[in-house]
Design a protein around this motif. Structure first.
Motif, PDB file in Angstrom:
ATOM      1  N   SER A 150     -12.014  -1.161   5.795  1.00 39.45           N
ATOM      2  CA  SER A 150     -12.487  -2.480   6.191  1.00 39.45           C
ATOM      3  C   SER A 150     -12.156  -2.705   7.655  1.00 39.45           C
ATOM      4  N   LEU A 151     -13.114  -3.265   8.398  1.00 41.11           N
ATOM      5  CA  LEU A 151     -12.923  -3.598   9.807  1.00 41.11           C
ATOM      6  C   LEU A 151     -12.887  -5.115   9.951  1.00 41.11           C
ATOM      7  N   SER A 195      -8.230  -2.282   0.952  1.00 44.03           N
ATOM      8  CA  SER A 195      -8.402  -2.461   2.400  1.00 44.03           C
ATOM      9  C   SER A 195      -8.895  -3.863   2.758  1.00 44.03           C
ATOM     10  N   GLN A 196      -9.775  -4.433   1.936  1.00 44.77           N
ATOM     11  CA  GLN A 196     -10.308  -5.767   2.233  1.00 44.77           C
ATOM     12  C   GLN A 196      -9.196  -6.812   2.189  1.00 44.77           C
ATOM     13  N   ILE A 227     -15.426  -9.582   8.159  1.00 42.72           N
ATOM     14  CA  ILE A 227     -14.974  -8.246   7.758  1.00 42.72           C
ATOM     15  C   ILE A 227     -16.199  -7.379   7.475  1.00 42.72           C
ATOM     16  N   PHE A 228     -16.126  -6.123   7.920  1.00 46.69           N
ATOM     17  CA  PHE A 228     -17.171  -5.145   7.626  1.00 46.69           C
ATOM     18  C   PHE A 228     -16.561  -4.005   6.818  1.00 46.69           C
ATOM     19  N   ARG A 229     -17.231  -3.648   5.722  1.00 48.67           N
ATOM     20  CA  ARG A 229     -16.762  -2.563   4.850  1.00 48.67           C
ATOM     21  C   ARG A 229     -17.777  -1.423   4.837  1.00 48.67           C
ATOM     22  N   ASN A 230     -17.287  -0.207   4.554  1.00 49.15           N
ATOM     23  CA  ASN A 230     -18.214   0.923   4.464  1.00 49.15           C
ATOM     24  C   ASN A 230     -18.634   1.210   3.026  1.00 49.15           C
ATOM     25  N   LEU A 231     -18.051   0.510   2.063  1.00 52.86           N
ATOM     26  CA  LEU A 231     -18.377   0.707   0.656  1.00 52.86           C
ATOM     27  C   LEU A 231     -18.725  -0.628   0.005  1.00 52.86           C
ATOM     28  N   ARG A 232     -19.326  -0.543  -1.171  1.00 55.69           N
ATOM     29  CA  ARG A 232     -19.629  -1.755  -1.934  1.00 55.69           C
ATOM     30  C   ARG A 232     -18.324  -2.428  -2.342  1.00 55.69           C
ATOM     31  N   CYS A 234     -12.000  -7.552  -5.649  1.00 57.32           N
ATOM     32  CA  CYS A 234     -11.941  -8.052  -4.269  1.00 57.32           C
ATOM     33  C   CYS A 234     -12.858  -9.254  -4.087  1.00 57.32           C
ATOM     34  N   HIS A 235     -13.983  -9.256  -4.791  1.00 59.83           N
ATOM     35  CA  HIS A 235     -14.923 -10.372  -4.707  1.00 59.83           C
ATOM     36  C   HIS A 235     -14.280 -11.655  -5.247  1.00 59.83           C
TER      37      HIS A 235
END
Length: 455
Positions: free
Chosen positions: A324-325, A388-389, A408-413, A418-419
């Motif tokens: 996560s970014l 990571s989120q 936040i930007f993630r590379n996976l669903r 987390c939701h």
């Protein structure tokens, strides 16, 4: 390059217009080193010189370098950027997911240009939509006195990826009222909008209208949207039949959509069929093996799961960790699960602990079904705790002012846990949290998500 040698023979290597053309030529031919060499050796530069070199780096998708050059140009103070330059810079902001810099470029445009043309405004819409600022994109769109097909397509696709399907369909209706004929590209956006918003009947209707009313032959992308639409809605058998009835050979992307839908709806039988077809078409995508292994794990077929894991090792497939970014104070920070590489990870973990206490009072219960390992419940809770989120959110809560938004930007669903976790955090800390995962933008506010729990 042969022509360039004649330039030297004629003693014209110092001609400004010729140098600008050389930079542009090298950039469009992908010879970025040669373009930069010409630029660095110029004794005199013009706005066109900067525009050419920035455009060359944008063509090469060297986005960070593109922004650095733009920064150098603005710091020089002698040049007023052209619209073409700013379009290249907006593309860089779009690909890097930097809405703050994109807004700054928008401000420069407004200060230096009396009227923005359709191309620039469309670039602004695209930038805002892909950076998570869909409302700003809508403002630009509605302010346009003139719109073309590309403007509508970008707006429809932007609304689709934000899960705002009904609004996307209204924009599409407006486009038709304006007499603009739809093409295959805009229909990808329309069908995607139906997919992300769960508008199954509307999606089926538009798929038929595309073929019979607008005479557009479905491409593999259109079929992909329909398989995704049906799969998300649990119409797995219908999605499978559509794939089999296609007039062209389905690719691995279509079968992957079906496989992922089978994972969500726990249909192992169809999932195995989808995986078998994927492995015949593309046997080297690690993610497909992981999805099937997780399906076996959920069904507690540990032997089958072990076989898939062994096959992954034998093929030398290495898993790219999910990350996560998060952007804080104009810097981007990267987190992976159970990350202890950050210099202040102790404070982040302490924040996670504090968040968990508050979450318990609000009724949050970790969804341990997301941990598909044969371990006890406490171990599953620990594995969920430091996703990571969650680490990225904790870091942002520590280092940003109260009430400010978090992106936040993630590379996976995003996983279900987390939701749910992020919905609670948005309510407890009164923050707007935007998360862009592999599929969709999620806007969390006051304990709810814009996707309405459908993604």
């Amino acid at each position: 390059m042969q022509i360039y040698s004649h330039v030297f023979k004629a003693g014209l290597e110092g001609d400004l217009f010729l140098q600008n053309s050389l930079i542009s030529m090298y950039g469009k031919c992908g010879a970025i080193e040669h373009a930069r060499d010409v630029f660095d050796k110029m004794s005199e530069r013009s706005v066109a010189s900067w525009s050419a070199i920035i455009g060359a780096h944008a063509s090469a998708e060297m986005w960070h370098e593109c922004l650095k050059l733009f920064n150098d140009m603005m710091h020089d103070g002698r040049y007023r950027p052209e619209e073409s330059t700013l379009v290249s810079v907006l593309s860089a902001c779009t690909h890097l997911g930097s809405p703050n810099l994109g807004s700054s470029v928008h401000g420069i445009l407004l200060r230096n240009t009396t009227e923005l043309n359709v191309i620039v405004k469309t670039s602004l819409i695209d930038m805002y939509a892909k950076c998570g600022c869909i409302e700003k994109g809508l403002c630009v769109f509605h302010s346009m006195a003139e719109k073309n097909k590309h403007s509508y397509t970008v707006m429809i696709s932007g609304l689709a990826v934000h899960g705002r399907g009904s609004e996307a369909l209204r924009i599409f209706a407006e486009m038709l009222e304006q007499g603009l004929a739809p093409d295959d590209v805009v229909y990808v956006g329309v069908l995607s909008a139906c997919t992300h918003a769960g508008l199954v009947n509307e999606g089926l209707e538009f798929f038929n209208r595309m073929q019979f009313e607008h005479k557009i032959e479905p491409t593999i992308q259109h079929y992909g949207c329909m398989v995704d639409l049906m799969g998300r809605a649990g119409m797995l058998r219908e999605a499978y039949e559509l794939i089999k009835s296609m007039p062209r050979k389905p690719n691995d992307v279509l079968w992957r959509s079906l496989l992922n839908a089978c994972k969500v709806h726990h249909n192992l039988e169809l999932g195995e069929i989808a995986a078998e077809n994927i492995f015949m078409l593309n046997p080297h995508n690690l993610g497909d093996y992981l999805v099937l292994a997780n399906m076996y794990a959920r069904a507690q077929k540990w032997v089958d799961m072990a076989k898939i894991r062994i096959e992954m090792v034998q093929k030398g497939l290495v898993q790219t960790p999910g990350f996560s970014l998060v952007e804080v104070k104009r810097r981007v920070y990267k987190f992976v699960s159970h990350d202890k590489s950050q210099p202040h990870f102790h404070s982040i973990y302490a924040m996670i602990h504090q968040m968990e206490w508050q979450l318990k009072f609000e009724g949050y219960i970790p969804d341990t079904s997301q941990v598909l390992l044969d371990v006890d419940e406490e171990e599953k809770r620990q594995r969920l705790k430091y996703h990571s989120q969650k680490l990225a959110i904790a870091f942002a809560l520590i280092h940003t002012s109260e009430g400010s938004p978090i992106r936040i930007f993630r590379n996976l669903r995003m996983c279900n846990d987390c939701h749910t976790y992020t919905k609670f955090i948005s309510m407890i800390y009164e923050r707007e949290i935007t998360v862009r995962d592999r599929n969709l933008f999620h806007h969390f506010k006051d304990g709810a998500c814009s996707c309405k729990d459908y993604w």
